[in-house]
Design a protein around this motif. Structure first.
Motif, mmCIF file in Angstrom:
data_model
loop_
_atom_site.group_PDB
_atom_site.id
_atom_site.type_symbol
_atom_site.label_atom_id
_atom_site.label_comp_id
_atom_site.label_asym_id
_atom_site.label_seq_id
_atom_site.Cartn_x
_atom_site.Cartn_y
_atom_site.Cartn_z
ATOM 1 N N LEU A 262 55.815 16.472 16.895
ATOM 2 C CA LEU A 262 57.280 16.869 16.698
ATOM 3 C C LEU A 262 57.596 16.434 15.126
ATOM 4 C CD1 LEU A 262 58.786 16.239 20.105
ATOM 5 C CD2 LEU A 262 58.294 18.565 18.799
ATOM 6 N N PRO A 263 57.255 15.159 14.706
ATOM 7 C CA PRO A 263 57.708 14.705 13.582
ATOM 8 C C PRO A 263 57.124 15.600 12.309
ATOM 9 C CG PRO A 263 57.047 12.722 14.749
ATOM 10 C CD PRO A 263 56.400 14.188 15.350
ATOM 11 N N TYR A 264 56.250 16.324 12.618
ATOM 12 C CA TYR A 264 55.402 17.123 11.415
ATOM 13 C C TYR A 264 55.775 18.641 11.673
ATOM 14 C CZ TYR A 264 53.198 12.654 11.260
ATOM 15 O OH TYR A 264 53.060 11.371 11.047
ATOM 16 N N ILE A 265 56.701 19.057 12.409
ATOM 17 C CA ILE A 265 57.072 20.440 12.424
ATOM 18 C C ILE A 265 58.343 20.497 12.547
ATOM 19 C CG2 ILE A 265 54.719 21.100 13.404
ATOM 20 C CD1 ILE A 265 56.458 21.600 16.061
ATOM 21 N N THR A 266 58.713 21.768 11.945
ATOM 22 C CA THR A 266 60.303 22.022 12.004
ATOM 23 C C THR A 266 60.489 23.300 12.708
ATOM 24 O OG1 THR A 266 60.482 22.907 9.954
ATOM 25 C CG2 THR A 266 60.730 20.702 9.944
ATOM 26 N N THR A 267 61.857 23.521 13.249
ATOM 27 C CA THR A 267 62.063 24.846 13.955
ATOM 28 C C THR A 267 62.512 26.002 13.015
ATOM 29 O OG1 THR A 267 64.500 23.972 14.164
ATOM 30 C CG2 THR A 267 62.698 23.260 15.870
ATOM 31 N N HIS A 268 62.346 25.706 12.006
ATOM 32 C CA HIS A 268 63.115 27.136 11.296
ATOM 33 C C HIS A 268 61.824 27.788 10.800
ATOM 34 C CE1 HIS A 268 61.937 24.132 7.728
ATOM 35 N NE2 HIS A 268 61.651 25.349 7.034
ATOM 36 N N GLN A 269 60.730 27.548 10.850
ATOM 37 C CA GLN A 269 59.515 28.346 10.412
ATOM 38 C C GLN A 269 59.650 29.735 11.324
ATOM 39 O OE1 GLN A 269 58.609 25.323 11.007
ATOM 40 N NE2 GLN A 269 57.531 24.617 9.043
ATOM 41 N N LYS A 270 59.911 30.998 10.823
ATOM 42 C CA LYS A 270 60.078 32.100 11.749
ATOM 43 C C LYS A 270 58.675 32.485 12.487
ATOM 44 C CE LYS A 270 58.663 35.288 8.190
ATOM 45 N NZ LYS A 270 59.014 36.661 7.278
ATOM 46 N N GLN A 271 57.523 31.871 12.113
ATOM 47 C CA GLN A 271 56.322 32.269 12.964
ATOM 48 C C GLN A 271 55.960 31.085 13.710
ATOM 49 O OE1 GLN A 271 55.514 35.487 12.833
ATOM 50 N NE2 GLN A 271 53.734 35.532 11.621
ATOM 51 N N LEU A 272 56.792 29.867 13.904
ATOM 52 C CA LEU A 272 56.185 28.811 14.801
ATOM 53 C C LEU A 272 57.152 28.599 15.671
ATOM 54 C CD1 LEU A 272 54.215 26.653 14.897
ATOM 55 C CD2 LEU A 272 55.621 25.309 13.142
ATOM 56 N N SER A 273 56.608 28.359 16.840
ATOM 57 C CA SER A 273 57.536 27.607 18.104
ATOM 58 C C SER A 273 56.648 26.608 18.618
ATOM 59 C CB SER A 273 57.689 28.829 19.136
ATOM 60 O OG SER A 273 58.407 30.180 18.447
ATOM 61 N N TYR A 274 57.323 25.911 19.483
ATOM 62 C CA TYR A 274 56.824 24.783 20.164
ATOM 63 C C TYR A 274 57.472 24.480 21.489
ATOM 64 C CZ TYR A 274 56.152 20.019 21.595
ATOM 65 O OH TYR A 274 55.626 19.059 22.601
ATOM 66 N N GLN A 275 56.685 24.244 22.554
ATOM 67 C CA GLN A 275 57.011 23.978 23.912
ATOM 68 C C GLN A 275 56.251 22.814 24.442
ATOM 69 O OE1 GLN A 275 58.985 26.253 25.534
ATOM 70 N NE2 GLN A 275 59.301 24.745 27.144
ATOM 71 N N THR A 276 57.066 21.750 25.086
ATOM 72 C CA THR A 276 56.609 20.750 25.828
ATOM 73 C C THR A 276 56.402 20.946 27.130
ATOM 74 O OG1 THR A 276 57.763 19.025 24.259
ATOM 75 C CG2 THR A 276 56.761 18.302 26.519
ATOM 76 N N ILE A 277 55.300 20.877 27.513
ATOM 77 C CA ILE A 277 54.901 20.868 29.234
ATOM 78 C C ILE A 277 55.143 19.355 29.907
ATOM 79 C CG2 ILE A 277 53.298 21.396 31.030
ATOM 80 C CD1 ILE A 277 52.145 23.724 29.240
ATOM 81 N N LYS A 278 56.318 19.524 30.653
ATOM 82 C CA LYS A 278 56.675 18.266 31.376
ATOM 83 C C LYS A 278 55.451 17.731 32.181
ATOM 84 C CE LYS A 278 61.700 18.878 31.407
ATOM 85 N NZ LYS A 278 62.893 19.323 32.053
ATOM 86 N N GLY A 279 55.086 16.632 32.270
ATOM 87 C CA GLY A 279 54.374 15.991 33.148
ATOM 88 C C GLY A 279 52.908 16.020 33.015
ATOM 89 N N ALA A 280 52.559 16.874 31.608
ATOM 90 C CA ALA A 280 51.159 17.017 31.293
ATOM 91 C C ALA A 280 50.520 15.931 30.758
ATOM 92 C CB ALA A 280 50.890 18.363 30.543
ATOM 93 N N SER A 281 49.381 15.384 30.986
ATOM 94 C CA SER A 281 48.538 14.636 30.039
ATOM 95 C C SER A 281 47.606 15.454 29.282
ATOM 96 C CB SER A 281 47.894 13.571 30.803
ATOM 97 O OG SER A 281 47.056 14.228 31.710
ATOM 98 N N HIS A 282 47.004 14.708 28.315
ATOM 99 C CA HIS A 282 45.900 15.463 27.534
ATOM 100 C C HIS A 282 44.865 16.267 28.166
ATOM 101 C CE1 HIS A 282 44.410 16.190 23.707
ATOM 102 N NE2 HIS A 282 42.870 16.020 24.230
ATOM 103 N N PHE A 283 44.529 15.850 29.356
ATOM 104 C CA PHE A 283 43.429 16.444 30.075
ATOM 105 C C PHE A 283 44.017 17.483 31.316
ATOM 106 C CE2 PHE A 283 41.690 12.697 28.071
ATOM 107 C CZ PHE A 283 40.707 13.143 27.491
ATOM 108 N N SER A 284 45.304 17.607 31.423
ATOM 109 C CA SER A 284 45.794 18.404 32.313
ATOM 110 C C SER A 284 45.317 19.827 31.976
ATOM 111 C CB SER A 284 47.296 18.321 32.269
ATOM 112 O OG SER A 284 47.668 17.027 32.549
ATOM 113 N N PHE A 285 45.022 20.234 30.899
ATOM 114 C CA PHE A 285 44.777 21.434 30.608
ATOM 115 C C PHE A 285 43.162 22.072 30.652
ATOM 116 C CE2 PHE A 285 47.927 19.840 27.660
ATOM 117 C CZ PHE A 285 48.931 20.606 27.984
ATOM 118 N N MET A 286 42.379 21.033 31.198
ATOM 119 C CA MET A 286 41.035 21.485 31.489
ATOM 120 C C MET A 286 41.070 22.221 33.094
ATOM 121 S SD MET A 286 39.046 18.489 29.912
ATOM 122 C CE MET A 286 37.452 18.670 30.636
ATOM 123 N N GLN A 287 39.819 22.381 33.676
ATOM 124 C CA GLN A 287 39.796 22.842 34.923
ATOM 125 C C GLN A 287 40.604 22.198 35.767
ATOM 126 O OE1 GLN A 287 36.257 22.249 32.986
ATOM 127 N NE2 GLN A 287 35.006 23.672 34.328
#
Length: 332
Positions: A262-287
């Motif tokens: 979050l400190p390195y991106i801003t919300t005004h870039q027209k091609q860029l969006s950001y979303q946080t997934i609540k409760g997710a840790s780093h390895f939550s996205f694996m199988q």
């Protein structure tokens, strides 16, 4: 991660395809002397009994028919890109979902970064992974598989190191000194991993990291818990060529969004969006993990791969990511 782990912004049809076909292809890049072991998932007509793929004693897999003929035309193409010490299986749960909903999916093991090969020194020389993806797109679009693919609808979804790759292919540029500065100030898990590896980077290495790996054939990029965001050159985010989504995990200790993203991106870039997934840790996205996975992985000191916060179910994390990928949640 040794042994066991060895460690879209578009809407899908409401009707699922009946069968997943899966094929294994080894693509040889003679220019770079790299062989990229690749799995292709695609809609298929049922031709024989399904088998289970990408499963082991710790992780669930998915059902598919090996080498079944592809079916369908103008299918969106998705390239899934693994993280450090990962492999093609890590996002196979996502790949199988995409395929069931009418996509053609490519997932590979990236030499030097994959299971049993990754070291901090190799992973810091990260530029080959986006080049691998561009090479894979070349191969797929020049093969018979291209008859089934919409070449104007190509999405890259990368996780961790693969998240860096998704951003690089969209046009983000990096100066590794920014990440070094970050790691002098913070000691989260990713910085601990690299230790003194930064000191081994040569001037040519710095130049390669700073290279332009944009691939304008990529129309959408989704970066899940992406690495190296503190090294991004901010002005490059103003010129992204692909519609780009960054996804952070609220409880991620490896790449904490509040510190590394979050400190390195801003919300005004027209091609860029950001979303946080609540409760997710780093390895939550694996199988999804089997019931005995934590005990089994603990024997290798890797139980954390399947451990979630007490009130979090990994399946709910996956569903939240599916909602993002399918374009249902795109707000900053």
């Amino acid at each position: 991660m040794r042994k066991i782990i060895l460690c879209v912004l578009c809407c899908f049809s409401s009707t699922s395809w009946a069968t997943i076909g899966i094929a294994e292809e080894n693509y040889h890049d003679l220019e770079r002397q790299r062989t990229i072991e690749t799995r292709l998932f695609y809609p298929a007509a049922m031709s024989e009994a399904e088998s289970v793929f990408a499963a082991n004693v710790a992780f669930y897999g998915f059902k598919a028919v090996k080498d079944a003929p592809p079916t369908g035309k103008k299918l969106p193409l998705y390239i899934l890109v693994h993280g450090t010490s990962g492999n093609w299986k890590n996002l196979s749960w996502l790949g199988s979902y995409l395929t069931e909903n009418g996509a053609f999916v490519v997932s590979a093991n990236h030499p030097g970064y994959t299971t049993g090969q990754a070291t901090p020194e190799r992973v810091l020389r990260m530029w080959e992974q986006p080049r691998d993806v561009s090479f894979l797109i070349d191969q797929i679009l020049s093969s018979d598989y291209a008859n089934h693919i919409d070449k104007d609808n190509i999405t890259v979804i990368g996780y961790s190191l693969g998240g860096y790759t998704a951003l690089a292919l969209a046009g983000a540029r990096f100066d590794i000194s920014g990440y070094q500065t970050y790691c002098h100030q913070h000691r989260d898990d990713s910085c601990k991993y690299y230790g003194n590896a930064f000191h081994g980077l040569s001037q040519p290495d710095h130049q390669m990291i700073a290279g332009d790996y944009r691939d304008e054939r990529v129309t959408k990029a989704i970066a899940i818990a992406p690495g190296y965001v503190p090294a991004i050159l901010p002005q490059s985010l103003e010129r992204l060529s692909a519609k780009t989504m960054i996804v952070g995990g609220e409880l991620d200790k490896t790449i904490p969004p509040k510190l590394q993203i979050l400190p390195y991106i801003t919300t005004h870039q027209k091609q860029l969006s950001y979303q946080t997934i609540k409760g997710a840790s780093h390895f939550s996205f694996m199988q999804n993990c089997k019931p005995q996975a934590v005990k089994i992985l603990a024997e290798e000191g890797a139980a954390f791969v399947c451990q979630e916060a007490a009130d979090v179910d990994r399946k709910s994390i996956h569903q939240a990511l599916l909602d993002i990928v399918s374009g249902q949640k795109l707000s900053i």
